[in-house]
Design an enzyme around this catalytic site. Structure first.
Site, PDB file in Angstrom:
ATOM      1  N   GLY A   1       7.543  70.797  10.806  1.00  0.00           N
ATOM      2  CA  GLY A   1       6.136  70.582  10.452  1.00  0.00           C
ATOM      3  C   GLY A   1       5.464  69.703  11.490  1.00  0.00           C
ATOM      4  CG  HIS A   2       6.706  65.639  11.988  1.00  0.00           C
ATOM      5  ND1 HIS A   2       7.902  65.497  11.333  1.00  0.00           N
ATOM      6  CD2 HIS A   2       5.829  64.803  11.365  1.00  0.00           C
ATOM      7  CE1 HIS A   2       7.762  64.597  10.353  1.00  0.00           C
ATOM      8  NE2 HIS A   2       6.516  64.173  10.344  1.00  0.00           N
TER       9      HIS A   2
ATOM     10  CE  LYS B   1       4.301  68.082   2.195  1.00  0.00           C
ATOM     11  NZ  LYS B   1       4.503  66.660   2.239  1.00  0.00           N
TER      12      LYS B   1
ATOM     13  CD  GLN C   1      -2.583  60.797   6.371  1.00  0.00           C
ATOM     14  OE1 GLN C   1      -1.933  59.837   6.007  1.00  0.00           O
ATOM     15  NE2 GLN C   1      -2.086  61.729   7.161  1.00  0.00           N
TER      16      GLN C   1
HETATM   17  P1  AMP Z   1       4.478  61.975   8.259  1.00  0.00           P
HETATM   18  O1  AMP Z   1       5.484  61.731   9.314  1.00  0.00           O
HETATM   19  O2  AMP Z   1       5.049  62.530   6.990  1.00  0.00           O
HETATM   20  O3  AMP Z   1       3.529  60.827   8.048  1.00  0.00           O
HETATM   21  O4  AMP Z   1       3.567  63.149   8.812  1.00  0.00           O
HETATM   22  C1  AMP Z   1       2.949  63.054  10.058  1.00  0.00           C
HETATM   23  C2  AMP Z   1       1.988  64.194  10.214  1.00  0.00           C
HETATM   24  O5  AMP Z   1       2.696  65.429  10.113  1.00  0.00           O
HETATM   25  C3  AMP Z   1       0.892  64.224   9.135  1.00  0.00           C
HETATM   26  O6  AMP Z   1      -0.339  64.603   9.739  1.00  0.00           O
HETATM   27  C4  AMP Z   1       1.397  65.276   8.190  1.00  0.00           C
HETATM   28  O7  AMP Z   1       0.363  65.907   7.465  1.00  0.00           O
HETATM   29  C5  AMP Z   1       2.055  66.245   9.147  1.00  0.00           C
HETATM   30  N1  AMP Z   1       3.028  67.076   8.446  1.00  0.00           N
HETATM   31  C6  AMP Z   1       4.081  66.656   7.704  1.00  0.00           C
HETATM   32  N2  AMP Z   1       4.718  67.711   7.154  1.00  0.00           N
HETATM   33  C7  AMP Z   1       4.047  68.818   7.537  1.00  0.00           C
HETATM   34  C8  AMP Z   1       4.187  70.213   7.286  1.00  0.00           C
HETATM   35  N3  AMP Z   1       5.149  70.693   6.511  1.00  0.00           N
HETATM   36  N4  AMP Z   1       3.303  71.066   7.862  1.00  0.00           N
HETATM   37  C9  AMP Z   1       2.301  70.593   8.641  1.00  0.00           C
HETATM   38  N5  AMP Z   1       2.109  69.286   8.918  1.00  0.00           N
HETATM   39  C10 AMP Z   1       2.952  68.410   8.373  1.00  0.00           C
END
Ligand code: AMP
Length: 295
Positions: A43-44, A157, A161
């Site tokens: 996802g990242h 996701k 936010q």
């Molecule tokens: P996090 O590390 O969980 O704070 O996420 C960092 C970024 O990655 C944020 O902008 C999230 O929305 C994005 N993100 C996390 N999981 C996914 C996913 N499955 N698909 C798309 N973006 C994601």
């Protein structure tokens, strides 16, 4: 300090990253920032791939588990931290630099100022996690400033936010362009998340029902269901799995405003939920199109 991991530069202090960004700008290169909390997954990487589409941009990925956005009883201490693996992954994706500061680097003694987000920050995620969005927006404002970001990439996701960030950037005239990126899912439909690694096999099977419930709601909307019916279909789907503890299921317009009792036009909307599976709290959401309705 700046060190090399193959061709990936790793900055640990704000001053180092700012110096790097200013050099990039002097060379005419835009900065494309991808803020994360690490424990990187595909996802990242979708965000990284989107960032790489900006012509001539240097992609910078921040990895920081931001204490300001965690509540007292949340998983700050146990949140997965996998920095060496994360850096390898970023190097293999051709990322220009990683920024991995310590909490002390980001919040030195004497730190006082935080962002106060608008009313949406106390609803849905904010109702269960007081202060979460103030913390998330504050760290993003800092990251935009430190990295001199021209572009920043965020996943849908975390749709609430993202909505609050758009408002902040507009209200505070922050010179960065935000780019939303679609949710990356497993074949089962489960949205990729760093927190998925907490799940046992049984819990993972239950977690897969979250996206299935959103899909059921979306299918109902496609067939002309009213907003209330869409929410009922989604809740009823989840009710078949009593082990899933639902926090909220909400249907809002695409800007997360509450829906009216009627609409003469079809309307793009967002169906959002949060639920606990075992001890793991998960969120997910899906876009859909509502047909005109009247109660
Ligand atoms: P996090 O590390 O969980 O704070 O996420 C960092 C970024 O990655 C944020 O902008 C999230 O929305 C994005 N993100 C996390 N999981 C996914 C996913 N499955 N698909 C798309 N973006 C994601």
């Amino acid at each position: 300090m700046t060190s090399e991991n193959t061709s990936l530069q790793v900055c640990t202090t704000p001053a180092d990253l700012t110096a790097l960004a200013e050099k990039l700008h002097a060379d005419g290169r835009p900065v494309a920032l991808v803020p994360t909390m690490g424990a990187l997954h595909d996802g990242h990487m979708q965000l990284v791939r989107a960032a790489k589409q900006i012509p001539n941009a240097a992609v910078i990925v921040s990895i920081f588990v931001n204490p300001l956005q965690f509540g007292l009883n949340e998983d700050l201490d146990s949140y997965p931290r996998t920095l060496p693996e994360d850096l390898d992954l970023l190097a293999s994706e051709g990322v220009y630099a990683a920024f991995a500061p310590t909490p002390q680097d980001m919040y030195p003694d004497g730190f006082r100022t935080t962002v106060n987000p608008g009313p949406l920050s106390t609803e849905m995620e904010g109702a269960t996690r007081p202060g979460h969005f103030a913390g998330a927006l504050t760290v993003c404002a800092k990251l935009f400033g430190i990295s001199r970001a021209d572009h920043a990439f965020f996943g849908e996701k975390d749709y609430q936010q993202l909505t609050l960030l758009k408002q902040m950037v507009k209200d505070l005239n922050i010179p960065v362009t935000l780019h939303p990126v679609a949710i990356r899912r497993e074949k089962s439909g489960l949205a990729l998340s760093s927190r998925n690694r907490y799940l046992s096999d049984t819990e993972r099977t239950l977690a897969e029902q979250l996206s299935a419930s959103l899909r059921a709601g979306k299918d109902a909307a496609d067939k002309g269901a009213t907003p209330r019916e869409v929410v009922t279909v989604t809740r009823d789907y989840l009710a078949r799995y009593p082990e899933i503890e639902v926090d909220y299921v909400e249907l809002r317009d695409a800007g997360l405003r509450k829906l009216n009792d009627y609409s003469d036009n079809s309307l793009p909307a967002r169906l959002l939920l949060a639920a606990r599976v075992g001890t793991t709290r998960l969120i997910d959401n899906m876009g859909l199109m509502l047909q005109p309705w009247d109660y």
